[in-house]
Design a protein around this motif. Structure first.
Motif, PDB file in Angstrom:
ATOM      1  N   MET A 140      45.679  34.773  11.323  1.00 12.88           N
ATOM      2  CA  MET A 140      44.628  35.758  11.428  1.00 12.88           C
ATOM      3  C   MET A 140      43.687  35.609  10.249  1.00 12.88           C
ATOM      4  N   LEU A 141      42.437  35.512  10.520  1.00 17.43           N
ATOM      5  CA  LEU A 141      41.442  35.395   9.461  1.00 17.43           C
ATOM      6  C   LEU A 141      40.548  36.623   9.455  1.00 17.43           C
ATOM      7  N   ALA A 142      39.970  36.899   8.296  1.00 16.54           N
ATOM      8  CA  ALA A 142      39.142  38.101   8.144  1.00 16.54           C
ATOM      9  C   ALA A 142      37.982  38.122   9.120  1.00 16.54           C
ATOM     10  N   GLU A 143      37.411  36.977   9.429  1.00 13.51           N
ATOM     11  CA  GLU A 143      36.258  36.959  10.335  1.00 13.51           C
ATOM     12  C   GLU A 143      36.650  37.202  11.793  1.00 13.51           C
ATOM     13  N   TRP A 144      37.945  37.184  12.108  1.00 10.02           N
ATOM     14  CA  TRP A 144      38.386  37.473  13.463  1.00 10.02           C
ATOM     15  C   TRP A 144      38.251  38.956  13.784  1.00 10.02           C
ATOM     16  N   TYR A 145      38.161  39.776  12.769  1.00 11.86           N
ATOM     17  CA  TYR A 145      38.131  41.223  12.957  1.00 11.86           C
ATOM     18  C   TYR A 145      36.836  41.774  12.405  1.00 11.86           C
ATOM     19  N   GLN A 146      36.284  42.723  13.093  1.00 15.17           N
ATOM     20  CA  GLN A 146      35.081  43.397  12.632  1.00 15.17           C
ATOM     21  C   GLN A 146      35.502  44.770  12.115  1.00 15.17           C
ATOM     22  N   PHE A 147      35.922  44.806  10.846  1.00 17.60           N
ATOM     23  CA  PHE A 147      36.320  46.073  10.253  1.00 17.60           C
ATOM     24  C   PHE A 147      35.102  46.957  10.100  1.00 17.60           C
ATOM     25  N   GLY A 148      35.246  48.218  10.430  1.00 14.68           N
ATOM     26  CA  GLY A 148      34.166  49.174  10.216  1.00 14.68           C
ATOM     27  C   GLY A 148      34.218  49.659   8.781  1.00 14.68           C
ATOM     28  N   THR A 149      34.622  50.886   8.615  1.00 14.09           N
ATOM     29  CA  THR A 149      34.713  51.430   7.266  1.00 14.09           C
ATOM     30  C   THR A 149      36.132  51.425   6.747  1.00 14.09           C
ATOM     31  N   SER A 150      37.107  51.225   7.621  1.00 11.76           N
ATOM     32  CA  SER A 150      38.496  51.228   7.157  1.00 11.76           C
ATOM     33  C   SER A 150      39.384  50.476   8.143  1.00 11.76           C
ATOM     34  N   CYS A 151      40.579  50.211   7.677  1.00 12.07           N
ATOM     35  CA  CYS A 151      41.582  49.542   8.496  1.00 12.07           C
ATOM     36  C   CYS A 151      42.929  50.135   8.124  1.00 12.07           C
ATOM     37  N   GLN A 152      43.745  50.456   9.113  1.00 16.24           N
ATOM     38  CA  GLN A 152      45.082  50.962   8.856  1.00 16.24           C
ATOM     39  C   GLN A 152      46.096  50.009   9.459  1.00 16.24           C
ATOM     40  N   ILE A 153      47.200  49.821   8.748  1.00 18.94           N
ATOM     41  CA  ILE A 153      48.288  48.976   9.226  1.00 18.94           C
ATOM     42  C   ILE A 153      49.512  49.869   9.345  1.00 18.94           C
ATOM     43  N   ALA A 154      50.070  49.963  10.535  1.00 15.58           N
ATOM     44  CA  ALA A 154      51.219  50.831  10.755  1.00 15.58           C
ATOM     45  C   ALA A 154      52.312  50.080  11.501  1.00 15.58           C
ATOM     46  N   SER A 155      53.554  50.274  11.055  1.00 13.19           N
ATOM     47  CA  SER A 155      54.718  49.727  11.762  1.00 13.19           C
ATOM     48  C   SER A 155      55.966  50.328  11.134  1.00 13.19           C
ATOM     49  N   ALA A 156      57.102  49.925  11.631  1.00 13.20           N
ATOM     50  CA  ALA A 156      58.374  50.397  11.096  1.00 13.20           C
ATOM     51  C   ALA A 156      58.590  49.826   9.692  1.00 13.20           C
ATOM     52  N   PRO A 157      59.503  50.417   8.925  1.00 10.97           N
ATOM     53  CA  PRO A 157      59.792  49.893   7.582  1.00 10.97           C
ATOM     54  C   PRO A 157      60.264  48.436   7.610  1.00 10.97           C
TER      55      PRO A 157
ATOM     56  N   ALA B 130      43.475  38.052 -11.004  1.00  7.03           N
ATOM     57  CA  ALA B 130      43.425  37.396 -12.315  1.00  7.03           C
ATOM     58  C   ALA B 130      43.550  35.885 -12.157  1.00  7.03           C
ATOM     59  N   TYR B 131      44.367  35.449 -11.214  1.00  8.49           N
ATOM     60  CA  TYR B 131      44.522  34.019 -10.933  1.00  8.49           C
ATOM     61  C   TYR B 131      43.259  33.450 -10.287  1.00  8.49           C
ATOM     62  N   LEU B 132      42.712  34.190  -9.310  1.00 12.78           N
ATOM     63  CA  LEU B 132      41.556  33.728  -8.557  1.00 12.78           C
ATOM     64  C   LEU B 132      40.272  33.725  -9.385  1.00 12.78           C
ATOM     65  N   GLN B 133      40.123  34.712 -10.254  1.00 14.42           N
ATOM     66  CA  GLN B 133      38.929  34.894 -11.076  1.00 14.42           C
ATOM     67  C   GLN B 133      37.650  34.830 -10.232  1.00 14.42           C
TER      68      GLN B 133
ATOM     69  N   GLU C 229      41.904  37.209   1.646  1.00 14.39           N
ATOM     70  CA  GLU C 229      40.779  36.670   2.408  1.00 14.39           C
ATOM     71  C   GLU C 229      39.471  37.323   1.973  1.00 14.39           C
ATOM     72  N   HIS C 230      39.494  38.628   1.795  1.00 15.13           N
ATOM     73  CA  HIS C 230      38.289  39.339   1.364  1.00 15.13           C
ATOM     74  C   HIS C 230      37.872  38.892  -0.038  1.00 15.13           C
ATOM     75  N   ALA C 231      38.823  38.752  -0.950  1.00 11.12           N
ATOM     76  CA  ALA C 231      38.505  38.348  -2.327  1.00 11.12           C
ATOM     77  C   ALA C 231      37.921  36.939  -2.356  1.00 11.12           C
ATOM     78  N   MET C 232      38.487  36.027  -1.586  1.00 11.92           N
ATOM     79  CA  MET C 232      37.990  34.650  -1.582  1.00 11.92           C
ATOM     80  C   MET C 232      36.598  34.554  -0.976  1.00 11.92           C
ATOM     81  N   ASN C 233      36.262  35.467  -0.065  1.00 11.58           N
ATOM     82  CA  ASN C 233      34.961  35.438   0.604  1.00 11.58           C
ATOM     83  C   ASN C 233      33.976  36.443   0.025  1.00 11.58           C
ATOM     84  N   SER C 234      34.293  37.012  -1.131  1.00 13.58           N
ATOM     85  CA  SER C 234      33.442  37.999  -1.817  1.00 13.58           C
ATOM     86  C   SER C 234      33.105  39.201  -0.938  1.00 13.58           C
ATOM     87  N   VAL C 235      34.065  39.620  -0.132  1.00 15.88           N
ATOM     88  CA  VAL C 235      33.899  40.811   0.708  1.00 15.88           C
ATOM     89  C   VAL C 235      34.515  41.989  -0.044  1.00 15.88           C
TER      90      VAL C 235
END
Length: 76
Positions: free
Chosen positions: A1-18, A58-61, A32-38
């Motif tokens: 799954m890549l960031a460009e596959w999804y059109q996030f609006g203002t938020s995204c929630q991830i829900a599942s069992a523990p 810190a690693y990515l800078q 993905e967002h950090a590498m693409n300056s999103v």
């Protein structure tokens, strides 16, 4: 799954069992967002996930500025 596959609006929630990989999926999206300056925001009440993301940044800078809003209790 890549960031460009999804059109996030203002938020995204991830829900599942523990223990189903929610943090890993969120970490993947954040990387993905950090590498693409999103821009992204992260709320972590315990601080462990926050520190993992901070170590990665810190690693990515990335060239874009990073603004940290940190509660004093998770700095220990």
């Amino acid at each position: 799954m890549l960031a460009e596959w999804y059109q996030f609006g203002t938020s995204c929630q991830i829900a599942s069992a523990p223990q189903q990989g929610k943090s890993r999926l969120a970490q993947f999206f954040i990387r993905e967002h950090a590498m693409n300056s999103v821009p992204f925001g992260l709320v972590d009440f315990h601080g462990t996930f926050y520190h993992q993301v901070l170590n990665y940044l810190a690693y990515l800078q990335p060239k874009t500025p990073i603004y940290l809003l940190t509660h004093i209790s998770i700095l220990n």
